[in-house]
Scaffold this active site. Structure first.
Site, PDB file in Angstrom:
ATOM      1  CB  CYS A  76      23.314  38.594  37.699  1.00 21.81           C
ATOM      2  SG  CYS A  76      22.706  39.049  39.346  1.00 21.81           S
ATOM      3  CG  HIS A  84      19.366  36.261  38.518  1.00 26.24           C
ATOM      4  ND1 HIS A  84      20.702  36.491  38.307  1.00 26.24           N
ATOM      5  CD2 HIS A  84      18.819  36.063  37.284  1.00 26.24           C
ATOM      6  CE1 HIS A  84      20.959  36.433  37.007  1.00 26.24           C
ATOM      7  NE2 HIS A  84      19.828  36.178  36.370  1.00 26.24           N
ATOM      8  CG  ASN A 117      18.021  34.632  33.482  1.00 27.33           C
ATOM      9  OD1 ASN A 117      19.001  35.256  33.883  1.00 27.33           O
ATOM     10  ND2 ASN A 117      17.744  33.399  33.893  1.00 27.33           N
TER      11      ASN A 117
END
Length: 932
Positions: A178, A346, A366
């Site tokens: 990520c 994250h 995101n």
């Protein structure tokens, strides 16, 4: 002459363009003339280096002026410092990673390197292994080239693989990286098809005509990435991991699924990080490797963050194209994830920064496909202004968030700054063997650098820890143990701090105390950390690299210094050139506690011998896990003999009162007069100056606060002259300890008791005594005196040894009673050879007068004496005598009492007495022996 050059440097730091070039040339010419006239070789070399740096800057400024019309990007400074052989070797060794070689970057590859004729069968294949996670392996369908993945290539041909739409909408699916995808999302604005695109210098082949990457005819791609201390060459082929399902294993542009250059960048980066099962990183670290831009991690959950200043400097740089911004969440529950619409632990990309009325807004993305999006629950936003319309806002998984909400829900703000904000850069490469645990809390083995600036221009210092295979092994092992949360923390922490030292720019022993901390950076679990500061012009300052829990035995690092004026940087030198480190331990036998305990004298002791007058510095540290309160005392002790009785006048210097983990004592002047951490005592032995100790032998005592506090320690001693240091054997070494059959006690009206002592041969001995309070703490303390006496007939009795008036408590009293001026004042030297340990020495007869009465709860001890059985017979016997005055009835046994011996000397436990000797000694029962 040098002052004129410094003035040009100051103006150079404040100017731009031709004006800056003029000052660079003027300063270089002055330094050149000064170097020619310098008589000292060291000054000549220093001036020549400054001249060379300014000439190099002038060349860059001229080149920048010529390219200004054709380039939209400011020039990036390069380190002009000449590397040592050791540094070059280090960089070559750091090329090896995960079974691959990533050599330092040398030149732009020729275009024919990507021709089909340069590869067998027209296709280049990189045989480097790429690991996959178990979830990825379940759907893995093989490595395929673009034309094998996309069978329906549009009519415009293979160019579609490198041609992006107006806005790229990247997302990750089953990839575990990520932070990498968030980094690519944030960097897209700098990778776009325009003049000055970062991709033009990072990815090859590149088509300068259309301002985008070109398709390689043979499938070979070369990337220029910054890691392990320099720009390096990363070579891959165009094969990508394919899936047997609708899931994807590489980053995809949702608006153009044919676009592969983001996936090729991802593949190249994952090659240097170990594979597609990448355990985790942070986007600041990833962007540093991908772009070379300076990473800064801003911790949002700290109280000292300046909101207005932080927003202003980031937004200004972002709008100027000089900053890339990403965010990282911390730990929170699954329920909080669903409620907030944020994924824990994250990384997110920031696609825009904007002021909207009173709101400071982040456009956040995101990178996960079909994932949670910020719900706005608990949002502080008050504006309802329509902010739609930009290409970024129409991307998937994007949302606006106020700065206040970012502060509340994210842990870290990562900013990567363009190096073009600076004109000068210096890189220093070094290897650090991690010190043992006992030295982790001090800086005796830490890398330290001296930094000198002649202007107040800001300086940024970046510390980069080189990646190693063993770190990846640790992360994978932790992941297999299902320790998914914060995997980076298993790799330890590091930090940068800046200190004002004395002399300026020299090494410092520890973070607290007499060295003033100018800036103390946080300990971070990232391989990069940044320190920003404004230097004091003309004053060298000391940079210290620190670590905590780094698991491997040694590491390679790179320090990069960025500034807009020249800096003089070198490894910091020791203020005292002669050093020695010794290690030891407080054991059950040697952990004697502080000076309030009679067992203080059992602490580890060392004999230190100086060959000429010298200042002295001592650093004591323990293992972090022990965290023991520790103390150093340097004492005069008649030729470095073991301290058996402590009196204040013998104190040469000491550390501050007991400090946990580590402490420091020094006679050097302090750079922090507001925080004195070591005491320098004046005494009656003579002295040479306020910082020098006379030649001779001294005793060093290392103690913990309480008896029985055990643990390992490390002691580093430094001086300006050669010295020797040797352990002094404990009294218990090869000696017998003979306690009296029972404590000495006193009945009502009694003040003196004695016990007969017998020896069979010549024996050397001393007496230790301590009263133990078991009665009421409100009772008045009795005062006690203990002696060894020959004979019982008045006029013929001789006192062989008697306890001193100070006992174990006098050192503590002397330290606490020193005034500030005395602590900072002159240090005593050594006088003549008079004997310590028994008060009232009688010259010539070898006997002592009786010492003064003292509180035996602090512990009392006599000096050592020879016990000759022939002499004892002549005098009619040898007696161990304990006397008491005061006490208000303490320790008395009254008629009819069930207590068969109160305490004496301040409590119901009596006076516990023992003889330490090198031969057998016997002690009889106590009897009353009041004198007439």
């Amino acid at each position: 002459m040098e002052a004129r050059a410094l003035e040009h440097e100051r103006r150079l730091a404040e100017s731009h363009g031709q004006e800056a070039l003029k000052h660079a040339i003027a300063a270089a010419e002055i330094y050149m003339r000064a170097a020619e006239k310098a008589a000292n070789p060291k000054d000549r070399n220093r001036l020549q280096r400054k001249c060379s740096d300014l000439i190099a800057l002038g060349e860059r400024l001229k080149a920048n002026a010529k390219s200004a019309a054709t380039s939209a990007r400011s020039p990036v400074p390069e380190s002009t410092r000449t590397l040592t052989i050791a540094e070059k070797t280090l960089l070559l060794k750091s090329s090896k990673l995960h079974g691959n070689i990533f050599p330092p970057w040398e030149k732009t590859p020729a275009s024919d390197e990507f021709a089909a004729s340069k590869a067998a069968d027209g296709c280049f294949t990189d045989h480097s292994p790429f690991t996959l996670s178990p979830e990825q392996q379940d759907i893995f369908a093989g490595w395929k080239r673009p034309h094998e993945i996309f069978m329906d290539v549009p009519e415009r041909g293979v160019d579609v693989f490198m041609t992006a739409t107006e806005s790229i909408d990247l997302g990750q699916d089953l990839a575990t990286d990520c932070s990498v995808v968030a980094s690519l999302c944030a960097a897209v604005r700098q990778f776009g098809p325009r003049t000055g695109s970062l991709l033009s210098s990072l990815m090859y082949p590149y088509d300068d005509d259309v301002k985008r990457p070109a398709v390689s005819q043979n499938g070979k791609y070369i990337f220029r990435m910054y890691f392990n201390g320099c720009w390096r060459k990363v070579l891959i082929d165009d094969r990508l991991p394919t899936s047997s399902s609708e899931r994807t294993l590489y980053v995809v542009d949702r608006r153009n699924p044919y676009l592969i250059w983001p996936a090729l960048i991802e593949k190249a980066y994952l090659k240097i990080r170990g594979g597609y099962d990448f355990p985790g990183s942070n986007s600041g670290t990833d962007l540093h490797a991908l772009t070379g831009w300076i990473p800064e991690q801003i911790f949002l959950q700290t109280d000292d963050i300046e909101l207005n200043e932080t927003w202003s400097r980031i937004k200004t740089a972002y709008e100027q194209g000089n900053a890339l911004v990403t965010l990282g969440t911390g730990k929170f529950s699954r329920e909080e994830e669903r409620t907030l619409g944020l994924v824990r632990e994250h990384d997110y990309a920031v696609l825009d920064l904007r002021n909207d009325g009173n709101n400071r807004l982040f456009l956040v993305k995101n990178p996960w496909r079909d994932s949670l999006v910020w719900t706005g629950v608990g949002s502080t936003a008050t504006s309802s202004t329509d902010r739609s319309g930009s290409p970024e806002e129409s991307m998937s998984n994007t949302f606006w968030m106020t700065f206040e909400d970012v502060l509340q829900h994210f842990d870290s703000l990562y900013v990567n700054w363009s190096p073009s904000l600076f004109r000068f850069r210096q890189d220093h490469h070094f290897t650090w063997t991690i010190p043992p645990k006992a030295e982790e809390l001090v800086f005796t083995q830490n890398p330290q650098y001296s930094i000198l600036s002649h202007t107040g221009s800001p300086v940024w210092i970046l510390l980069n820890r080189h990646w190693q295979d063993s770190e990846l092994d640790i992360l994978r092992e932790r992941k297999q143990e299902h320790d998914f949360h914060q995997p980076l923390k298993s790799l330890g922490y590091m930090s940068l701090s800046l200190f004002a030292s004395h002399p300026p720019g020299t090494r410092i022993p520890l973070s607290e105390g007499s060295h003033h901390a100018l800036h103390q950076g946080p300990f971070v679990d990232s391989p990069n950390t940044l320190l920003r500061y404004s230097p004091t012009p003309g004053v060298a300052q000391t940079l210290v690299i620190a670590q905590s829990d780094l698991p491997l035995p040694s590491y390679s690092f790179t320090l990069s210094f960025f500034s807009n004026s020249p800096l003089t940087i070198s490894p910091a030198s020791d203020p005292l050139p002669y050093n020695e480190t010794i290690t030891g331990a407080w054991t059950r036998r040697t952990a004697g506690g502080s000076t309030v305990y009679p067992s203080y004298v059992t602490n580890p002791q060392y004999a230190l011998t100086l060959t000429r007058p010298s200042p002295l510095s001592l650093v004591l540290s323990t293992e972090r896990a022990d965290n023991l309160p520790v103390h150093i005392a340097v004492l005069y002790s008649n030729g470095g003999q073991r301290v058996t009785a402590v009196v204040g006048r013998d104190l040469i210097c000491s550390s501050a009162e007991y400090q946990r983990g580590c402490t420091f004592a020094s006679t050097l002047p302090s750079s922090n007069t507001s925080n004195v951490t070591s005491s320098v005592a004046s005494n009656n032995h003579g002295h040479t100056s306020s910082s020098l100790i006379d030649p001779g032998t001294y005793t060093i005592v290392l103690s913990t606060y309480e008896p029985g506090q055990t643990g390992r320690y490390s002691l580093r001693v430094s001086a300006a002259c050669p010295f020797t240091i040797e352990p002094i054997l404990s009294d218990a070494a090869g000696r017998l300890r003979t306690p009296a059959p029972s404590p000495a006690t006193f009945r009502q009206g009694e003040g003196r008791v004695r016990a007969r002592v017998d020896v069979a041969r010549l024996t050397r001995a001393s007496v230790l005594a301590r009263s133990v309070k078991t009665g009421s703490t409100t009772q008045k303390t009795a005062m006690v005196r203990v002696a060894l006496e020959l004979g019982t007939i008045e006029g013929r009795k001789r006192v062989l040894a008697s306890t001193a008036s100070g006992g174990g408590g006098e050192l503590a009293a002397s330290l606490s009673n020193l005034s500030l001026s005395e602590r900072l004042g002159g240090i005593g030297g050594i006088g003549g050879g008079h004997i310590h340990g028994g008060q009232g020495t009688t010259e010539g007869d070898g006997y002592s007068a009786k010492g003064e009465f003292a509180d035996a709860s602090l512990g009392l001890r006599t000096r050592e004496v020879d016990l000759d059985p022939d002499v004892i017979r002549v005098y009619g016997g040898l007696w161990l005598v304990v006397e008491q005055i005061g006490g208000g009835g303490q320790g008395h046994v009254t008629e009819g009492s069930d207590d068969d011996g109160g305490g004496g000397g301040g409590g119901g436990g009596g006076v516990h007495v023992e003889i330490s000797s090198d031969g057998v000694v016997s002690i009889g029962e106590w009897e009353v022996a009041d004198e007439d």
